[in-house]
Scaffold this active site. Structure first.
Site, PDB file in Angstrom:
ATOM      1  N   HIS A  12       0.822  -1.222   0.000  1.00  8.04           N
ATOM      2  CA  HIS A  12       0.000   0.000   0.000  1.00  8.04           C
ATOM      3  C   HIS A  12       0.856   1.274   0.000  1.00  8.04           C
ATOM      4  CE1 HIS A  12      -3.634  -2.277   0.449  1.00  8.04           C
ATOM      5  NE2 HIS A  12      -3.303  -2.758   1.629  1.00  8.04           N
TER       6      HIS A  12
ATOM      7  N   ASP B 229      -2.583 -10.680  -2.345  1.00  6.36           N
ATOM      8  CA  ASP B 229      -3.167 -10.204  -1.092  1.00  6.36           C
ATOM      9  C   ASP B 229      -4.650  -9.874  -1.326  1.00  6.36           C
ATOM     10  OD1 ASP B 229      -1.963  -8.723   1.647  1.00  6.36           O
ATOM     11  OD2 ASP B 229      -3.787  -7.770   0.895  1.00  6.36           O
TER      12      ASP B 229
ATOM     13  N   HIS C 218      -6.208  -7.366  -0.428  1.00  2.00           N
ATOM     14  CA  HIS C 218      -6.338  -5.938  -0.739  1.00  2.00           C
ATOM     15  C   HIS C 218      -5.571  -5.602  -2.019  1.00  2.00           C
ATOM     16  CE1 HIS C 218      -6.541  -6.275   3.753  1.00  2.00           C
ATOM     17  NE2 HIS C 218      -7.628  -5.562   3.543  1.00  2.00           N
TER      18      HIS C 218
ATOM     19  N   ASP D 224      -4.161 -12.715   3.589  1.00  2.00           N
ATOM     20  CA  ASP D 224      -5.405 -12.292   4.238  1.00  2.00           C
ATOM     21  C   ASP D 224      -6.640 -12.625   3.397  1.00  2.00           C
ATOM     22  OD1 ASP D 224      -4.428 -10.439   2.450  1.00  2.00           O
ATOM     23  OD2 ASP D 224      -4.470  -8.747   3.838  1.00  2.00           O
TER      24      ASP D 224
END
Ligand SMILES: [Zn+2]
Length: 317
Positions: free
Chosen positions: A137, A174, A176, A254
């Site tokens: 991120h 991931d 995200h 995740d």
């Protein structure tokens, strides 16, 4: 010798923490290492201590002011604490530094760089970096989403700029979206970024339509079998067309069905399957070269099992 799988980490990765109860916690690395030891897999890995990344190398993916601010925060925080202030400084609503964060940031990026050096030198076939803080991120000029410096983007740029490779790929599974990686690599045709992620979800992000991105958004509750089909249809043809000379993986776990940070239905067997497909791509185009870096994964038991499955596959065991 060669033909082994490297495992890169550093104790400084344990010293960065963002406060009691924060999911991106040092225990994540304990969960991984406990599982590697208990399973016996640890004995088959080439364990290496990461060295801190040089500023000049982190600047391949980040602005100088961003890095200077992160480094300076540790000093400011020490003064705050001496004056009775709190032990953390918030840089984004869910992201903060303590006095050890800068050292952790440096060795996390340094692990990815050291792994890249070792794999390109032929000392290792591939490598996993058990590092935190995670990176995907982290934008060129902004820390967010538990990330400060984009470890994978730094390593990919490093492989291009310092080792003279001309094409690499970044693969992100991931839960995200790796908005930071996209921010750094969008439009750089030397880098193909393939990602699959839950959408709509964190982070709020205006996707670029740059041609070097292969973004595959999937809705909440997508099962592993459907994710495999998307990888097969969307990622693999793009990867084969790009012919990357090295693969970098943003390995977030995740998306596991036991991890309530997200709502995807991946299990260990799905991570094995994706890793195998990426290893085939790497063997076809990249002499097998893969550097994988830990991103998310917050449910400690499924994180440990998933990382073990991923590394066991990388090691061909
Ligand atoms: Zn994540």
């Amino acid at each position: 010798m060669g033909l082994s799988t490297g495992y890169f980490t550093h104790r400084d990765c344990w010293r960065h923490e963002m406060g009691a109860g924060h999911p991106e916690c040092p225990m994540r690395l304990d969960a991984i290492e406990d599982r590697l030891r208990a399973s016996g897999l640890a004995d088959f890995l080439d364990h290496r201590d990461a060295t801190p990344a040089a500023l000049a190398d982190m600047e391949l993916a980040h602005g100088r002011m961003h890095l200077a601010a992160l480094r300076g925060l540790s000093d400011i925080l020490r003064e705050d604490i001496a004056a009775g202030g709190p032990p953390h400084f918030l840089v984004d609503p869910d992201t903060s530094v303590n006095v050890h964060s800068w050292e952790a940031i440096q060795v996390a990026a340094g692990a990815a760089i050291d792994a890249t050096d070792a794999v390109i030198a032929g000392e290792l076939t591939n490598a996993f970096c058990a590092v935190r803080p995670p990176g995907h991120h982290a934008m060129r000029d902004k820390a967010m989403g538990f990330c400060f410096v984009n470890n994978v983007a730094v390593a990919a740029k490093y492989a291009l700029e310092r080792h003279g490779l001309s094409r690499v790929a970044i693969i992100d599974f991931d839960v995200h979206h790796g908005n930071g990686t996209e921010d750094i690599v969008a439009g750089d045709e030397r880098i193909l970024m393939c990602s699959i992620y839950q959408h709509p979800f964190y982070p709020p992000w205006e996707h670029s339509n740059a041609g070097n991105l292969c973004n595959v958004p999937v809705p909440a509750y997508t099962r592993g079998m459907d994710i495999r089909e998307m990888v097969d249809m969307m990622w693999l043809p793009r990867l084969d067309a790009h012919k990357p000379q090295m693969l970098f993986i943003s390995a977030g776990f995740d998306g596991h069905r036991e991890d309530d940070m997200g709502q995807l239905g991946m299990v260990e067997a799905d991570y094995v399957w994706i890793t195998e497909r990426l290893m085939e791509v790497a063997r076809r185009h990249a002499k097998g070269r893969i550097v994988s870096c830990l991103e998310g994964g917050y449910e400690l038991s499924s994180l440990g099992r998933s990382v073990e499955a991923h590394i066991r596959t990388l090691a061909g065991l």
